[in-house]
Scaffold this active site. Structure first.
Site, PDB file in Angstrom:
ATOM      1  N   ASP A  14       0.853  -1.183   0.000  1.00 37.60           N
ATOM      2  CA  ASP A  14       0.000   0.000   0.000  1.00 37.60           C
ATOM      3  C   ASP A  14       0.893   1.240   0.000  1.00 37.60           C
ATOM      4  OD1 ASP A  14      -2.104   1.722   0.201  1.00 37.60           O
ATOM      5  OD2 ASP A  14      -2.870   0.958   2.097  1.00 37.60           O
ATOM      6  N   ASP A 108      -3.570   2.383  -5.735  1.00 39.57           N
ATOM      7  CA  ASP A 108      -2.330   2.471  -4.961  1.00 39.57           C
ATOM      8  C   ASP A 108      -2.064   1.269  -4.061  1.00 39.57           C
ATOM      9  OD1 ASP A 108      -4.469   3.079  -3.282  1.00 39.57           O
ATOM     10  OD2 ASP A 108      -3.273   4.389  -2.014  1.00 39.57           O
ATOM     11  N   GLU A 109      -2.769   0.169  -4.238  1.00 34.38           N
ATOM     12  CA  GLU A 109      -2.506  -0.999  -3.402  1.00 34.38           C
ATOM     13  C   GLU A 109      -2.815  -2.285  -4.153  1.00 34.38           C
ATOM     14  OE1 GLU A 109      -5.137  -1.769  -0.059  1.00 34.38           O
ATOM     15  OE2 GLU A 109      -6.580  -0.337  -0.857  1.00 34.38           O
TER      16      GLU A 109
END
Length: 409
Positions: A14, A108-109
């Site tokens: 993350d 984003d993860e």
């Protein structure tokens, strides 16, 4: 399936405070100060906050006005979605250089199954360090990594590693890691479930693991109780899915001021319909069901859907259906805060080619040209003439397109 469940072969990665960290890349003089990403308008919400801002109680999805009350000197940075998309592509490519078993959760993860990468790169902890180093070298961003024998443990570990850390939980220490944590750390425990568990005297995951399943089922229901009972005992059989079928596509926007003019609403429905349709075509699918979401000024929210005779990926057809659904609400004169368009029951695009006569055939060709132009010159270089009038402003920069668009961490 994972090759060796006895290893901590699942990583959850993350990026730390992704949006705001991207904005600060070319503003190093502002680092270390409380800052957020948001449109600086009356109804804007915080999209991302630095850890300095979070220490003051500011978090994503908080109204900007409230965040500014908490921190009068708060830095407000305008969002640039194209920057975030570009950084995300670089980061996901780095993940896939390590292993093809990558399951993105959001921009984003992602989860990574590194069981097949150990021979080349080393232990899961070593792989986590390699990924973090490569992401920082390529983008200047930091990320936190959690590892475990399951997706659930890896996800919880990454949250405990924030910011800019690594926490890999060996399978033999899974329960030792989980049981002291509060029950709200479990997937599926929201405010209501947490309160129900508190009434049973359950505050930690360890206490939940010890309660008999039948007692938990009486309080939470059979399905929820079984799910939480399994997680509390460290059981999570889900594997990393490197490809995931999207079940719906949606897009919505919030007005800066409440809107009662139906013409403005129709214009925004057209804008959202074209956006959803472009996403459908990009994925090579067509929607059998389309619908709308309307939130009134008092936050009452309604949804309406319509099932089509023939699946479609044509924006003008989606627009026609959403307008019909909107007009069926008898909303005349009522002030509206938010509108959204959703496409569901997705099928392969070939399903839309069955009809002998297609009243939207001409629009299909026009929108294909728009797709081509957008690919070559950018998304906003061509649009329909009716969208060129300035009848309302979108203030929430986050557009929900498909599942897994969650809050940033």
């Amino acid at each position: 399936m994972r090759e060796r469940a006895e290893e901590a072969s699942i990583l959850h990665i993350d990026v730390d405070a992704f949006f705001v960290s991207v904005e600060l890349l070319d503003k190093p003089e502002l680092r270390g100060r409380p800052a957020v990403v948001a449109h600086e308008t009356g109804r804007s919400v915080v999209t991302s906050a630095t850890y300095e801002a979070r220490a003051l109680g500011i978090h994503s999805a908080m109204p900007l006005a409230r965040a500014q009350r908490l921190c009068p000197g708060l830095l407000v940075l305008a969002p640039h979605m194209e920057k975030y998309a570009a950084a995300s592509r670089v980061i996901m490519d780095i993940f896939r250089d390590i292993t093809p078993q990558v399951e993105p959760l959001s921009i984003d993860e992602a989860f990574l199954d590194v069981s097949g990468a150990r021979r080349l790169f080393g232990s899961p902890t070593k792989i986590a360090q390699i990924v973090r180093q490569r992401v920082h070298q390529a983008t200047g961003l930091t990320c936190s990594v959690g590892g475990g024998a399951s997706k659930f443990v890896a996800k919880v570990a990454s949250q405990r590693a924030k910011p800019n850390g690594v926490l890999v939980v060996h399978p033999t220490r899974t329960l030792e890691f989980l049981h002291p944590l509060p029950v709200k750390a479990l997937w599926g425990v929201g405010t209501v479930t947490n309160e129900n568990l508190r009434r049973l005297g359950i505050h930690t995951i360890g206490e939940l693991a010890q309660i008999p399943l039948h007692a938990l089922q009486s309080a939470l229901g059979e399905v929820s109780a079984q799910h939480l009972h399994d997680l509390a005992r460290g059981h999570d059989a889900r594997s990393v899915q490197s490809t995931r079928e999207e079940k719906s596509i949606s897009s919505e926007l919030t007005f800066e001021y409440d809107v009662a003019d139906p013409e403005v609403i129709r214009q925004k429905l057209l804008q959202l319909s074209l956006r959803v349709a472009a996403r459908l075509r990009h994925l090579g699918v067509a929607a059998r069901t389309v619908g709308i979401k309307i939130r009134w000024h008092d936050f009452r929210t309604v949804t309406r859907s319509r099932t089509l005779v023939q699946p479609t990926s044509v924006g003008q057809q989606i627009y026609a259906e959403t307008v019909a659904a909107f007009e069926g609400l008898s909303a005349r004169g009522q002030h509206i805060r938010l509108v959204g368009v959703r496409a569901e029951n997705l099928l392969g695009a070939e399903a839309a080619e069955i009809a002998l006569w297609d009243p939207y055939e001409q629009w299909r060709g026009v929108e294909a040209v728009m797709d081509d132009t957008a690919r070559r010159f950018g998304r906003h270089t061509v649009t329909t003439a009716s969208l060129l009038r300035d009848t309302g402003r979108m203030v929430d920069p986050r557009t929900i397109e498909g599942p897994g668009t969650g809050a940033e961490h």
